[in-house]
Design an enzyme around this catalytic site. Structure first.
Site, PDB file in Angstrom:
ATOM      1  N   LEU A  74       0.877  -1.162   0.000  1.00 28.83           N
ATOM      2  CA  LEU A  74       0.000   0.000   0.000  1.00 28.83           C
ATOM      3  C   LEU A  74       0.917   1.215   0.000  1.00 28.83           C
ATOM      4  CD1 LEU A  74      -2.752  -0.877   2.655  1.00 28.83           C
ATOM      5  CD2 LEU A  74      -3.082  -0.628   0.193  1.00 28.83           C
ATOM      6  N   ASP A  75       0.673   2.166  -0.882  1.00 30.56           N
ATOM      7  CA  ASP A  75       1.583   3.305  -0.940  1.00 30.56           C
ATOM      8  C   ASP A  75       1.468   4.151   0.330  1.00 30.56           C
ATOM      9  OD1 ASP A  75      -0.461   5.319  -1.288  1.00 30.56           O
ATOM     10  OD2 ASP A  75      -0.603   4.750  -3.389  1.00 30.56           O
ATOM     11  N   GLN A  76       2.372   5.099   0.472  1.00 30.20           N
ATOM     12  CA  GLN A  76       2.484   5.845   1.722  1.00 30.20           C
ATOM     13  C   GLN A  76       1.188   6.546   2.100  1.00 30.20           C
ATOM     14  OE1 GLN A  76       5.373   9.004   1.636  1.00 30.20           O
ATOM     15  NE2 GLN A  76       5.420   9.243   3.851  1.00 30.20           N
ATOM     16  N   SER A  78      -1.842   5.677   1.294  1.00 28.88           N
ATOM     17  CA  SER A  78      -2.981   4.771   1.410  1.00 28.88           C
ATOM     18  C   SER A  78      -2.978   4.080   2.764  1.00 28.88           C
ATOM     19  CB  SER A  78      -2.956   3.740   0.282  1.00 28.88           C
ATOM     20  OG  SER A  78      -3.035   4.381  -0.974  1.00 28.88           O
TER      21      SER A  78
END
Length: 213
Positions: A74-76, A78
């Site tokens: 999960l990106d930063q 999210s």
């Protein structure tokens, strides 16, 4: 090293994990216990062991022993459901695009989207490089005058797919929360908290992967 009480110096000696007993320096070697965790990843942390930019990682929130690795990313910016395990083969199958395991997200966007906007995400949004990104399913959950929440289901895991689809239309993604992986729901797990998967949850995911393979 000894195998069934007899010294062995050939590292290629075949062994059976179920029947053979191995000792090293007099201590028995045992298979590592498999660990399966679910975490509610907070916004602002990255899913890596270390970060060259000095950003906070999930390991600052979760300090597991023994080591476990994130399943996918999960990106930063999210948040939401993140699986972590030391079973690398299982984790690779969960994350593999070929498994087509549904991932469900709730996205808050900076517009009161109409049905045409929602259906465009399913039909596909063409990127500048010509790639077409599409959702498997999308629907509006609730709306205000200037923003709304959408539920978006993906069955492939392309990098930043939801953000890229929506931002290509000129709309800002305000929040993005993963709420389910296959049949596994985030539920009421508090932000930043983690827990072990139950036996039923692990079997449920395994059945879902078999059904999609």
């Amino acid at each position: 090293m000894t195998l069934n009480g007899k010294p062995r110096r050939n590292p290629e000696t075949p062994v059976s994990g179920k029947h053979d007993q191995i000792t090293v320096d007099g201590k028995p070697v045992q298979a590592q216990e498999k660990i399966y965790l679910m975490m509610n990843k907070p916004r602002g942390v990255v899913t890596t062991a270390s970060d060259e930019k000095g950003r906070k990682t999930v390991y600052a929130v979760l300090n597991p022993k023994p080591w476990v690795a994130p399943v996918g990313r999960l990106d930063q910016a999210s948040e939401g459901l993140l699986l972590m395990t030391n079973d690398s083969e299982w984790g690779a199958r969960i994350a593999a695009p070929q498994t087509h395991l549904d991932k469900t997200y709730h996205a808050q966007i900076a517009t009161a989207a109409d049905e045409e906007f929602v259906q465009a995400l399913v039909r596909g949004v063409k990127q500048k490089d010509g790639e077409v990104l599409r959702a498997k399913q999308a629907r509006q959950l609730r709306a205000g005058p200037k923003n709304c929440w959408l539920e978006i289901v993906l069955d492939e895991g392309k990098n930043r797919q939801i953000r890229r689809m929506i931002e290509t239309t000129g709309v800002e993604v305000l929040r993005l929360v993963r709420v389910a992986i296959g049949p596994l729901q985030l539920g009421d797990l508090a932000k930043g908290e983690h827990r072990s998967l139950t036996g039923d949850e692990k079997r449920m995911l395994d059945r879902a992967m078999r059904g999609r393979s």
